[in-house]
Scaffold this active site. Structure first.
Site, PDB file in Angstrom:
ATOM      1  N   ASP A  61      -6.954  69.624 -76.725  1.00 22.16           N
ATOM      2  CA  ASP A  61      -6.821  70.861 -75.941  1.00 22.16           C
ATOM      3  C   ASP A  61      -5.407  70.907 -75.361  1.00 22.16           C
ATOM      4  O   ASP A  61      -5.222  71.077 -74.159  1.00 22.16           O
ATOM      5  CB  ASP A  61      -7.878  70.932 -74.837  1.00 22.16           C
ATOM      6  CG  ASP A  61      -7.811  72.242 -74.052  1.00 22.16           C
ATOM      7  OD1 ASP A  61      -7.168  73.197 -74.536  1.00 22.16           O
ATOM      8  OD2 ASP A  61      -8.383  72.306 -72.947  1.00 22.16           O
ATOM      9  N   ASN A 103     -10.598  67.971 -63.425  1.00 22.66           N
ATOM     10  CA  ASN A 103     -11.987  68.404 -63.524  1.00 22.66           C
ATOM     11  C   ASN A 103     -12.715  67.551 -64.566  1.00 22.66           C
ATOM     12  O   ASN A 103     -13.911  67.298 -64.460  1.00 22.66           O
ATOM     13  CB  ASN A 103     -12.057  69.874 -63.938  1.00 22.66           C
ATOM     14  CG  ASN A 103     -13.478  70.320 -64.163  1.00 22.66           C
ATOM     15  OD1 ASN A 103     -14.278  70.353 -63.227  1.00 22.66           O
ATOM     16  ND2 ASN A 103     -13.833  70.591 -65.407  1.00 22.66           N
ATOM     17  N   ARG A 199       0.160  71.962 -60.307  1.00 19.10           N
ATOM     18  CA  ARG A 199      -0.624  73.134 -60.700  1.00 19.10           C
ATOM     19  C   ARG A 199      -2.002  72.542 -60.997  1.00 19.10           C
ATOM     20  O   ARG A 199      -2.159  71.749 -61.923  1.00 19.10           O
ATOM     21  CB  ARG A 199      -0.014  73.780 -61.929  1.00 19.10           C
ATOM     22  CG  ARG A 199      -0.793  74.983 -62.494  1.00 19.10           C
ATOM     23  CD  ARG A 199      -1.714  74.554 -63.589  1.00 19.10           C
ATOM     24  NE  ARG A 199      -2.334  75.675 -64.303  1.00 19.10           N
ATOM     25  CZ  ARG A 199      -3.367  75.533 -65.115  1.00 19.10           C
ATOM     26  NH1 ARG A 199      -3.893  74.357 -65.349  1.00 19.10           N
ATOM     27  NH2 ARG A 199      -3.867  76.588 -65.727  1.00 19.10           N
ATOM     28  N   ASP A 201      -5.569  72.311 -62.231  1.00 20.72           N
ATOM     29  CA  ASP A 201      -6.365  72.933 -63.286  1.00 20.72           C
ATOM     30  C   ASP A 201      -7.799  73.188 -62.811  1.00 20.72           C
ATOM     31  O   ASP A 201      -8.417  72.330 -62.176  1.00 20.72           O
ATOM     32  CB  ASP A 201      -6.381  71.965 -64.484  1.00 20.72           C
ATOM     33  CG  ASP A 201      -6.914  72.583 -65.753  1.00 20.72           C
ATOM     34  OD1 ASP A 201      -6.349  73.599 -66.192  1.00 20.72           O
ATOM     35  OD2 ASP A 201      -7.898  72.059 -66.304  1.00 20.72           O
ATOM     36  N   GLU A 243      -5.198  76.956 -60.026  1.00 22.13           N
ATOM     37  CA  GLU A 243      -5.716  77.855 -61.046  1.00 22.13           C
ATOM     38  C   GLU A 243      -7.154  78.157 -60.654  1.00 22.13           C
ATOM     39  O   GLU A 243      -8.034  77.313 -60.798  1.00 22.13           O
ATOM     40  CB  GLU A 243      -5.680  77.205 -62.433  1.00 22.13           C
ATOM     41  CG  GLU A 243      -6.103  78.183 -63.514  1.00 22.13           C
ATOM     42  CD  GLU A 243      -6.890  77.554 -64.662  1.00 22.13           C
ATOM     43  OE1 GLU A 243      -7.042  78.225 -65.681  1.00 22.13           O
ATOM     44  OE2 GLU A 243      -7.380  76.420 -64.536  1.00 22.13           O
ATOM     45  N   HIS A 309      -0.281  80.430 -70.944  1.00 25.79           N
ATOM     46  CA  HIS A 309      -0.592  79.746 -72.209  1.00 25.79           C
ATOM     47  C   HIS A 309      -2.030  79.984 -72.653  1.00 25.79           C
ATOM     48  O   HIS A 309      -2.410  79.596 -73.744  1.00 25.79           O
ATOM     49  CB  HIS A 309      -0.343  78.243 -72.042  1.00 25.79           C
ATOM     50  CG  HIS A 309      -1.228  77.630 -71.003  1.00 25.79           C
ATOM     51  ND1 HIS A 309      -1.149  77.980 -69.661  1.00 25.79           N
ATOM     52  CD2 HIS A 309      -2.227  76.736 -71.086  1.00 25.79           C
ATOM     53  CE1 HIS A 309      -2.077  77.308 -68.991  1.00 25.79           C
ATOM     54  NE2 HIS A 309      -2.739  76.533 -69.827  1.00 25.79           N
ATOM     55  N   ASP A 310      -2.833  80.599 -71.788  1.00 25.82           N
ATOM     56  CA  ASP A 310      -4.215  80.901 -72.147  1.00 25.82           C
ATOM     57  C   ASP A 310      -4.324  82.363 -72.570  1.00 25.82           C
ATOM     58  O   ASP A 310      -3.333  83.088 -72.590  1.00 25.82           O
ATOM     59  CB  ASP A 310      -5.136  80.621 -70.951  1.00 25.82           C
ATOM     60  CG  ASP A 310      -5.251  79.134 -70.666  1.00 25.82           C
ATOM     61  OD1 ASP A 310      -5.222  78.339 -71.627  1.00 25.82           O
ATOM     62  OD2 ASP A 310      -5.357  78.764 -69.483  1.00 25.82           O
TER      63      ASP A 310
HETATM   64  C1  NOJ Z   1      -7.264  75.708 -67.915  1.00 27.81           C
HETATM   65  C2  NOJ Z   1      -6.068  75.549 -68.770  1.00 27.81           C
HETATM   66  O1  NOJ Z   1      -5.130  76.529 -68.452  1.00 27.81           O
HETATM   67  C3  NOJ Z   1      -6.546  75.631 -70.205  1.00 27.81           C
HETATM   68  O2  NOJ Z   1      -5.465  75.693 -71.090  1.00 27.81           O
HETATM   69  C4  NOJ Z   1      -7.447  74.474 -70.490  1.00 27.81           C
HETATM   70  O3  NOJ Z   1      -8.002  74.592 -71.772  1.00 27.81           O
HETATM   71  C5  NOJ Z   1      -8.570  74.414 -69.476  1.00 27.81           C
HETATM   72  N1  NOJ Z   1      -8.146  74.620 -68.121  1.00 27.81           N
HETATM   73  C6  NOJ Z   1      -9.263  73.074 -69.547  1.00 27.81           C
HETATM   74  O4  NOJ Z   1      -8.449  72.085 -68.977  1.00 27.81           O
END
Ligand code: NOJ
Ligand code: CA
Length: 564
Positions: A61, A103, A199, A201, A243, A309-310
């Site tokens: 990921d 997390n 930052r 997550d 986030e 990036h998402d």
């Molecule tokens: C949020 C991140 O921005 C994303 O890219 C990631 O896949 C998920 N959290 C899981 O860590």
């Protein structure tokens, strides 16, 4: 003094090490490469880097699956290279914040492996288990369409483990005090190596109750205060940028009523309504979103962004609004993702229209908060929809028209470079745009400089000014006896509006244009008649350029002389 809070007026640049610059020719970006590009970033004018995960990872990921929180993935360099990088940033006055991904870990993390190997393992309770498949296993997936469930069975121990994200990202049991202590240790480690914060997550999931019986997770907000406390004791000016894509009514829970929790949060609520405004030319829902997210402690700040990036998550819009954004910016199925968003980069979404790009970035820079730019957006990079999921918008930085866009001298970049069509690296690259005074890159550099000259945006109080035209959004900021006004025309046609800036005489008489010679003088009624071209934007200083001589040292004075 409150002005000491650097993040209130920073310009944050988000980048991923793997696709920025490859110094050793193995096709993967690395710290040496990044360090050599620090002069570029310094020249661009950014003041902070948000560095995406770089710790050892199986990279399933994009690094958000970590196997060692205290290291650097050998593909990117060593801890030594990391410190050279943070040092290089400090030399140039650039701060670094890094992702804190706690997390979940990777399923390859030694903690998880040990937890699976024996029910008596000390790490057993670091994860979240169930003897049988929980009833809610098909609920709460973050990646619908790709992720099949939130619970998977581990073959070795025969039990089910919880994973909010992909099945290779087992959730840490964040209620476990040992896990909490470890999280602090991780923060303490990187702080010591020169970072100015994190930052963080997936914050709502980090603090949520987790378990097979949990039907509706409950946020343990107190955890946020302990993170903040620890950080502040270790390094007074370090921050957490959360986030947390949450509803406005819980914002204050995240910031803390006394400003004792998160320093910053990304404003996802405004982000989605901003895209709706760009799609529909109707600024009213955006104005509402600004009002809804207005309450925050004086020390807290929003991160304002366009794309990251998402995927662009549109889940908080109404169905009608969401469809309008899909129609305008991502009509084809392969442009959409996870039933809720658009996975493209900004430039192709806006059809490469320079006017709309400038309008969007001008808004990002002048909405209440601190702008967060995504790498490559300063040259209007495109995307590659042939790549799966979110990878389409994560292609390597385009530095020049040399082989592989100057990103690597190796044979095979880890992700393909965009090499065809209007966004191909031969057309869109830093070297070319650096020489062109009218390029996107030079525009971005100028707008960053100007943004730094209007600290009112970061510090001040804002007010939406009536324009009588839903397509024209006007916002005024007041701070320490100074005011600035920003006007944006969302429509593809010129608009004429008459506005009352709402300030007493004589400051209301003159609007000094900060970007051109088109200043505005009020008419006899004290109103300004502004004609704004299609997708046009205006940055004004209210009063005159002697504002610095009039600026007060304390907030109260400003408030007195600028009644709103
Ligand atoms: C949020 C991140 O921005 C994303 O890219 C990631 O896949 C998920 N959290 C899981 O860590
Ligand atoms: Ca490399």
């Amino acid at each position: 003094m409150i002005d000491d809070l650097w993040y209130k007026n920073a310009i944050i640049y988000c980048l991923s090490i793997s696709t920025y610059m490859d110094a050793n020719g193995d096709g993967i970006g690395d710290f040496k490469g990044l360090e050599r590009r620090l002069d570029y970033l310094h020249g661009l004018g950014i003041t902070a880097i948000w560095l995406m995960p770089f710790q050892p990872s199986p990279m399933r990921d994009d690094g958000y699956d970590i196997t060692d929180y205290y290291g650097v993935d050998p593909r990117y360099g060593t801890l030594g290279d990391f410190v050279e990088f943070t040092h290089g940033c400090r030399q140039r006055g650039i701060r670094v914040i890094i992702d804190l991904v706690v997390n979940h870990t990777s399923d390859q993390h030694p903690w998880f492996k040990q937890a699976c190997s024996s029910r008596d393992s000390a790490y057993r309770d670091w994860y979240v288990w169930s003897n049988k498949k929980p009833a809610n296993a098909k609920r709460g997936m973050v990646f619908p369409g790709v992720q099949k469930s939130t619970w998977s069975r581990n073959k070795q121990c025969g039990q089910w483990y919880f994973h909010r994200f992909y099945e290779f990202q087992p959730d840490l049991n964040t209620s476990n005090p040992h896990v909490q202590a470890e999280i602090l240790k991780i923060m303490g480690f990187w702080i010591q190596l020169g970072v100015s914060g994190f930052r963080m997550d997936a914050v709502p999931f980090v603090i949520a109750t987790k378990g097979p019986k949990v039907r509706k997770p409950v946020e343990q907000y107190d955890m946020l205060r302990s993170l903040r406390e620890f950080l502040q004791w270790r390094k007074g000016d370090a921050i957490i940028l959360a986030e947390a894509n949450v509803l406005p009514n819980s914002d204050m829970e995240y910031f803390g009523r006394d400003g004792d929790r998160m320093h910053m949060m990304f404003n996802f609520h405004v982000n989605q309504h901003l895209f709706y405004a760009l799609a529909s030319a109707d600024s009213r829902p955006l104005a509402k979103a600004l009002a809804a997210t207005k309450p925050r402690p004086a020390t807290a700040q929003w991160g304002m962004f366009l794309r990251n990036h998402d995927e662009l998550d549109l889940g908080r819009l109404t169905k009608r609004q969401r469809n309008a954004v899909f129609r305008a910016f991502g009509a084809k199925k392969n442009m959409q993702l996870y039933d809720r968003g658009i996975r493209r980069r900004l430039a192709p979404m806006l059809g490469g229209d320079r006017r709309r790009l400038e309008l969007s970035y001008s808004l990002m820079c002048t909405l209440p908060g601190t702008p967060v730019i995504r790498y490559g957006d300063e040259i209007a990079m495109g995307d590659n929809l042939d790549l799966p999921e979110r990878n389409c918008a994560r292609t390597p930085m385009q530095w020049s028209n040399e082989a592989h866009a100057g990103f690597t001298q190796g044979e095979r970049p880890s992700l393909p470079i965009i090499d065809e069509g209007p966004y191909g690296y031969e057309h869109v690259n830093v070297a070319k745009q650096r020489r062109d005074p009218n390029s996107m890159l030079n525009w971005t550099e100028r707008i960053i400089r100007m943004r730094k000259e209007v600290p009112e945006v970061g510090w001040g109080d804002f007010k939406i000014i009536a324009t009588g035209d839903p397509a024209v959004l006007a916002i005024r900021y007041d701070w320490r006896n100074d005011s600035v006004l920003f006007v944006h025309n969302l429509k593809d046609t010129p608009r004429e509006v008459t506005i009352d800036v709402g300030l007493p005489k004589p400051v209301n008489q003159l609007l000094v244009n900060l970007l051109s010679e088109k200043h505005s003088r009020a008419d006899r009624r004290g109103k300004h008649c502004l004609l704004i071209e299609a997708y046009g934007y205006r940055w004004y200083r209210c009063g005159g350029l002697d504002y610095l001589l009039k600026r007060s040292d304390i907030d109260a004075e400003g408030a007195r002389s600028h009644p709103t």
